[in-house]
Design a protein around this motif. Structure first.
Motif, PDB file in Angstrom:
ATOM      1  N   PHE A 278       0.873  -1.180   0.000  1.00 34.54           N
ATOM      2  CA  PHE A 278       0.000   0.000   0.000  1.00 34.54           C
ATOM      3  C   PHE A 278       0.908   1.226   0.000  1.00 34.54           C
ATOM      4  O   PHE A 278       1.645   1.472   0.954  1.00 34.54           O
ATOM      5  CB  PHE A 278      -0.902  -0.006   1.224  1.00 34.54           C
ATOM      6  CG  PHE A 278      -1.846  -1.176   1.275  1.00 34.54           C
ATOM      7  CD1 PHE A 278      -3.103  -1.097   0.694  1.00 34.54           C
ATOM      8  CD2 PHE A 278      -1.477  -2.362   1.902  1.00 34.54           C
ATOM      9  CE1 PHE A 278      -3.980  -2.176   0.736  1.00 34.54           C
ATOM     10  CE2 PHE A 278      -2.340  -3.447   1.952  1.00 34.54           C
ATOM     11  CZ  PHE A 278      -3.599  -3.356   1.368  1.00 34.54           C
ATOM     12  N   THR A 279       0.856   1.974  -1.088  1.00 36.02           N
ATOM     13  CA  THR A 279       1.761   3.109  -1.282  1.00 36.02           C
ATOM     14  C   THR A 279       0.987   4.418  -1.141  1.00 36.02           C
ATOM     15  O   THR A 279       0.054   4.687  -1.907  1.00 36.02           O
ATOM     16  CB  THR A 279       2.417   3.051  -2.678  1.00 36.02           C
ATOM     17  OG1 THR A 279       3.031   1.777  -2.853  1.00 36.02           O
ATOM     18  CG2 THR A 279       3.447   4.146  -2.833  1.00 36.02           C
ATOM     19  N   THR A 280       1.353   5.225  -0.144  1.00 34.95           N
ATOM     20  CA  THR A 280       0.664   6.498   0.108  1.00 34.95           C
ATOM     21  C   THR A 280       1.345   7.608  -0.674  1.00 34.95           C
ATOM     22  O   THR A 280       2.552   7.860  -0.502  1.00 34.95           O
ATOM     23  CB  THR A 280       0.665   6.835   1.606  1.00 34.95           C
ATOM     24  OG1 THR A 280       0.045   5.773   2.324  1.00 34.95           O
ATOM     25  CG2 THR A 280      -0.098   8.126   1.868  1.00 34.95           C
ATOM     26  N   VAL A 281       0.566   8.272  -1.515  1.00 33.85           N
ATOM     27  CA  VAL A 281       1.084   9.317  -2.402  1.00 33.85           C
ATOM     28  C   VAL A 281       0.271  10.594  -2.214  1.00 33.85           C
ATOM     29  O   VAL A 281      -0.963  10.558  -2.124  1.00 33.85           O
ATOM     30  CB  VAL A 281       1.008   8.861  -3.877  1.00 33.85           C
ATOM     31  CG1 VAL A 281       1.396   9.995  -4.819  1.00 33.85           C
ATOM     32  CG2 VAL A 281       1.896   7.651  -4.098  1.00 33.85           C
ATOM     33  N   LEU A 282       0.965  11.710  -2.137  1.00 36.66           N
ATOM     34  CA  LEU A 282       0.300  13.016  -2.070  1.00 36.66           C
ATOM     35  C   LEU A 282       0.182  13.552  -3.487  1.00 36.66           C
ATOM     36  O   LEU A 282       1.186  13.846  -4.147  1.00 36.66           O
ATOM     37  CB  LEU A 282       1.109  13.972  -1.196  1.00 36.66           C
ATOM     38  CG  LEU A 282       0.499  15.364  -0.980  1.00 36.66           C
ATOM     39  CD1 LEU A 282      -0.847  15.258  -0.259  1.00 36.66           C
ATOM     40  CD2 LEU A 282       1.454  16.252  -0.203  1.00 36.66           C
ATOM     41  N   LEU A 283      -1.048  13.674  -3.947  1.00 38.71           N
ATOM     42  CA  LEU A 283      -1.311  14.122  -5.310  1.00 38.71           C
ATOM     43  C   LEU A 283      -2.224  15.338  -5.249  1.00 38.71           C
ATOM     44  O   LEU A 283      -3.395  15.236  -4.871  1.00 38.71           O
ATOM     45  CB  LEU A 283      -1.968  12.997  -6.120  1.00 38.71           C
ATOM     46  CG  LEU A 283      -2.193  13.239  -7.610  1.00 38.71           C
ATOM     47  CD1 LEU A 283      -0.867  13.440  -8.338  1.00 38.71           C
ATOM     48  CD2 LEU A 283      -2.962  12.074  -8.226  1.00 38.71           C
ATOM     49  N   GLN A 284      -1.664  16.519  -5.569  1.00 41.50           N
ATOM     50  CA  GLN A 284      -2.417  17.775  -5.526  1.00 41.50           C
ATOM     51  C   GLN A 284      -3.116  17.956  -4.164  1.00 41.50           C
ATOM     52  O   GLN A 284      -4.319  18.189  -4.066  1.00 41.50           O
ATOM     53  CB  GLN A 284      -3.439  17.824  -6.667  1.00 41.50           C
ATOM     54  CG  GLN A 284      -2.805  17.805  -8.041  1.00 41.50           C
ATOM     55  CD  GLN A 284      -3.830  17.838  -9.161  1.00 41.50           C
ATOM     56  OE1 GLN A 284      -5.038  17.829  -8.924  1.00 41.50           O
ATOM     57  NE2 GLN A 284      -3.359  17.897 -10.400  1.00 41.50           N
ATOM     58  N   MET A 288      -3.547   9.724  -1.709  1.00 43.44           N
ATOM     59  CA  MET A 288      -4.039   8.576  -2.451  1.00 43.44           C
ATOM     60  C   MET A 288      -3.250   7.343  -2.005  1.00 43.44           C
ATOM     61  O   MET A 288      -2.037   7.418  -1.813  1.00 43.44           O
ATOM     62  CB  MET A 288      -3.849   8.780  -3.959  1.00 43.44           C
ATOM     63  CG  MET A 288      -4.223  10.168  -4.466  1.00 43.44           C
ATOM     64  SD  MET A 288      -5.968  10.580  -4.237  1.00 43.44           S
ATOM     65  CE  MET A 288      -6.735   9.456  -5.371  1.00 43.44           C
ATOM     66  N   ILE A 289      -3.946   6.216  -1.835  1.00 43.36           N
ATOM     67  CA  ILE A 289      -3.282   4.974  -1.449  1.00 43.36           C
ATOM     68  C   ILE A 289      -3.414   3.981  -2.596  1.00 43.36           C
ATOM     69  O   ILE A 289      -4.515   3.516  -2.920  1.00 43.36           O
ATOM     70  CB  ILE A 289      -3.894   4.384  -0.165  1.00 43.36           C
ATOM     71  CG1 ILE A 289      -3.824   5.408   0.975  1.00 43.36           C
ATOM     72  CG2 ILE A 289      -3.154   3.108   0.238  1.00 43.36           C
ATOM     73  CD1 ILE A 289      -4.528   4.971   2.235  1.00 43.36           C
ATOM     74  N   TYR A 290      -2.282   3.694  -3.230  1.00 43.16           N
ATOM     75  CA  TYR A 290      -2.266   2.775  -4.371  1.00 43.16           C
ATOM     76  C   TYR A 290      -1.991   1.346  -3.881  1.00 43.16           C
ATOM     77  O   TYR A 290      -1.192   1.135  -2.974  1.00 43.16           O
ATOM     78  CB  TYR A 290      -1.188   3.185  -5.370  1.00 43.16           C
ATOM     79  CG  TYR A 290      -1.500   4.459  -6.118  1.00 43.16           C
ATOM     80  CD1 TYR A 290      -2.144   4.429  -7.349  1.00 43.16           C
ATOM     81  CD2 TYR A 290      -1.137   5.702  -5.588  1.00 43.16           C
ATOM     82  CE1 TYR A 290      -2.421   5.604  -8.042  1.00 43.16           C
ATOM     83  CE2 TYR A 290      -1.425   6.882  -6.273  1.00 43.16           C
ATOM     84  CZ  TYR A 290      -2.062   6.822  -7.491  1.00 43.16           C
ATOM     85  OH  TYR A 290      -2.361   7.982  -8.169  1.00 43.16           O
ATOM     86  N   TYR A 291      -2.670   0.396  -4.508  1.00 41.90           N
ATOM     87  CA  TYR A 291      -2.434  -1.015  -4.211  1.00 41.90           C
ATOM     88  C   TYR A 291      -2.656  -1.808  -5.499  1.00 41.90           C
ATOM     89  O   TYR A 291      -3.311  -1.330  -6.433  1.00 41.90           O
ATOM     90  CB  TYR A 291      -3.368  -1.511  -3.094  1.00 41.90           C
ATOM     91  CG  TYR A 291      -4.826  -1.595  -3.515  1.00 41.90           C
ATOM     92  CD1 TYR A 291      -5.394  -2.814  -3.860  1.00 41.90           C
ATOM     93  CD2 TYR A 291      -5.622  -0.445  -3.585  1.00 41.90           C
ATOM     94  CE1 TYR A 291      -6.716  -2.896  -4.257  1.00 41.90           C
ATOM     95  CE2 TYR A 291      -6.938  -0.514  -3.985  1.00 41.90           C
ATOM     96  CZ  TYR A 291      -7.491  -1.734  -4.312  1.00 41.90           C
ATOM     97  OH  TYR A 291      -8.799  -1.812  -4.722  1.00 41.90           O
ATOM     98  N   GLU A 292      -2.118  -3.010  -5.533  1.00 45.95           N
ATOM     99  CA  GLU A 292      -2.291  -3.844  -6.729  1.00 45.95           C
ATOM    100  C   GLU A 292      -3.060  -5.116  -6.364  1.00 45.95           C
ATOM    101  O   GLU A 292      -4.157  -5.040  -5.835  1.00 45.95           O
ATOM    102  CB  GLU A 292      -0.925  -4.134  -7.363  1.00 45.95           C
ATOM    103  CG  GLU A 292      -0.267  -2.854  -7.902  1.00 45.95           C
ATOM    104  CD  GLU A 292       1.057  -3.091  -8.595  1.00 45.95           C
ATOM    105  OE1 GLU A 292       1.434  -4.270  -8.798  1.00 45.95           O
ATOM    106  OE2 GLU A 292       1.729  -2.096  -8.954  1.00 45.95           O
TER     107      GLU A 292
END
Length: 437
Positions: A278-284, A288-292
């Motif tokens: 689970f990758t936490t990214v700050l977008l604008q 956002m938490i990306y997962y596959e």
């Protein structure tokens, strides 16, 4: 044995008598004394009830209740007087049943007046005052005297309550100290809850200007429930020191960002090990938490629990090139985590990251692996917070020996707030405890 004694202590701990209870008793006693000094005129019951109703933990709430009680009394008394006048000059000789019908219909304008003036919360109390006048004293020789005393008694109770609520022993407020506490096992109990005493006292001190905030490994989303109970005015340190976040402005003031190549290397390795990350990214300015793909039931369980939060945004897919990543998390069996931890340490990018493990309470036998920027640490972010606030003195509370100014070791979650209260607002005759600051 020690943990068992702690559990017994928690179970049988008796809640202490609070200051609000003591002040309420004082206010009631003063109302009764005033009744004696008035020559025992009026009904002290109404003064005492008003005093109890208006006594609140926070003075602003006390004022609000006082205004509501006063309006409700005058509204009910006003319509009560109208009915008394009607009874004296128009309805005097009609059967009692018709008088009661008229009183019942008159309840409508009493409530409608409160609603019309946007005082919905006092419509009930207005009705109580109105009925106490019209039903109980309609046939009195001088019912207007009761109305006068009814209003006066209420005003006495309201006034006494506000005055007593403002009484406090003389203290000085140390608004030049920055207080920073951990959250889990420090302020919150084992159910993840803030106990009532701590909530009340924290809010009161913050309202008076105390500089208090939180430093935790938790995410921003998991802090929101706490912030609802204690509206923090200072930025919080979250993600184990990866970010400094302003909860009022909803703005990231400082952040330790992972290099994109570092993120890609870790994701590739976890994908090879068949572990969902689970990758936490700050977008604008939005997290956002990306997962596959999910490979284990524990991963899906974590996802299903977290995705219900309105403060989390999950996206299935790769992170892409946009956004700033400052946290990577995965969960699996302890032995697998140990293997992954070692494999990541062997990568060329290892010197650019910091890893931390923590056991999963919801999934026994499973462990979380959290990955941050190498400079992401509470200590580093505390220095930045001090620079941002301009406060030189700082007191920290936590459970790890050697890392905090005040070590919290007992099972009482009120300890942080009690110690903070001693340091923030000591009695004016108490010497400054320079050693604790």
């Amino acid at each position: 044995m020690f943990s068992q004694s702690n559990e017994i202590e928690k179970k049988f701990r008796i809640m202490p008598v609070g200051l609000r209870m003591i002040k309420t008793a004082m206010a009631v006693f003063i109302c009764l004394i005033i009744y004696i000094l008035r020559g025992e005129k009026g009904i002290p019951f109404y003064s005492a009830i008003a005093a109890i109703f208006c006594m609140e933990t926070y003075i602003e709430n006390s004022k609000t209740n006082a205004k509501s009680r006063t309006f409700g009394t005058f509204n009910g008394a006003f319509w009560g007087c109208i009915v008394l006048v009607m009874n004296t000059y128009i309805l005097k000789d009609i059967p009692i049943m018709w008088k009661y019908l008229f009183i019942s219909i008159s309840v409508i304008p009493v409530i409608y007046t409160a609603v019309l003036l946007k005082k919905h919360e006092v419509s009930f109390f207005s009705g109580v005052v109105f009925l106490s006048i019209t039903v109980n004293h309609l046939s009195d020789s001088n019912p207007y005297l009761f109305v006068l005393n009814r209003v006066l008694d209420t005003l006495i109770g309201v006034g006494v309550s506000i005055i007593v609520n403002r009484i406090s022993l003389p203290r000085r407020n140390n608004n030049n100290i920055l207080f920073v506490s951990g959250l889990d096992d420090t302020l919150l109990n084992d159910k993840g809850e803030l106990v009532p005493y701590s909530r009340v006292e924290l809010n009161r001190m913050i309202e008076r200007g105390a500089n208090f905030t939180i430093a935790t490994e938790r995410t921003i989303a998991s802090l929101m429930d706490f912030v609802k109970e204690v509206p923090l005015k200072l930025p919080v340190i979250a993600f184990n020191g990866a970010v400094l976040y302003d909860v009022e402005k909803k703005e990231f003031l400082r952040k330790k960002i992972l290099d994109k190549e570092v993120v890609k290397s870790i994701q590739d390795l976890l994908r090879e090990e068949k572990i969902c990350c689970f990758t936490t990214v700050l977008l604008q300015e939005t997290l956002m938490i990306y997962y596959e793909e999910f490979y284990q039931q524990a991963e899906e369980k974590v996802y299903n629990k977290l995705r219900t939060s309105p403060y989390r945004n999950f996206i299935k897919g790769s992170t892409g090139s946009d956004g700033e990543c400052f946290h990577i998390m995965c969960i699996c069996k302890q032995e697998h985590i140990t293997k992954i931890h070692q494999r990541i340490k062997d990568l060329p990018i290892a010197e650019h990251i910091r890893m931390a493990q923590s056991s999963s309470k919801d999934n026994p036998g499973y462990t979380y692996l959290n990955i941050y920027h190498k400079d992401a640490a509470k200590e580093n972010m505390l220095d930045e917070l001090k620079a941002l606030t301009g406060l030189e003195k700082m007191v920290t509370f936590g459970t790890i020996p050697g890392q905090y100014d005040i070590l919290i070791q007992d099972s009482n979650q009120n300890t942080v707030v009690k110690r903070m209260k001693e340091l923030y607002e000591p009695f004016i005759w108490k010497k400054k405890e320079e050693g604790n600051m």
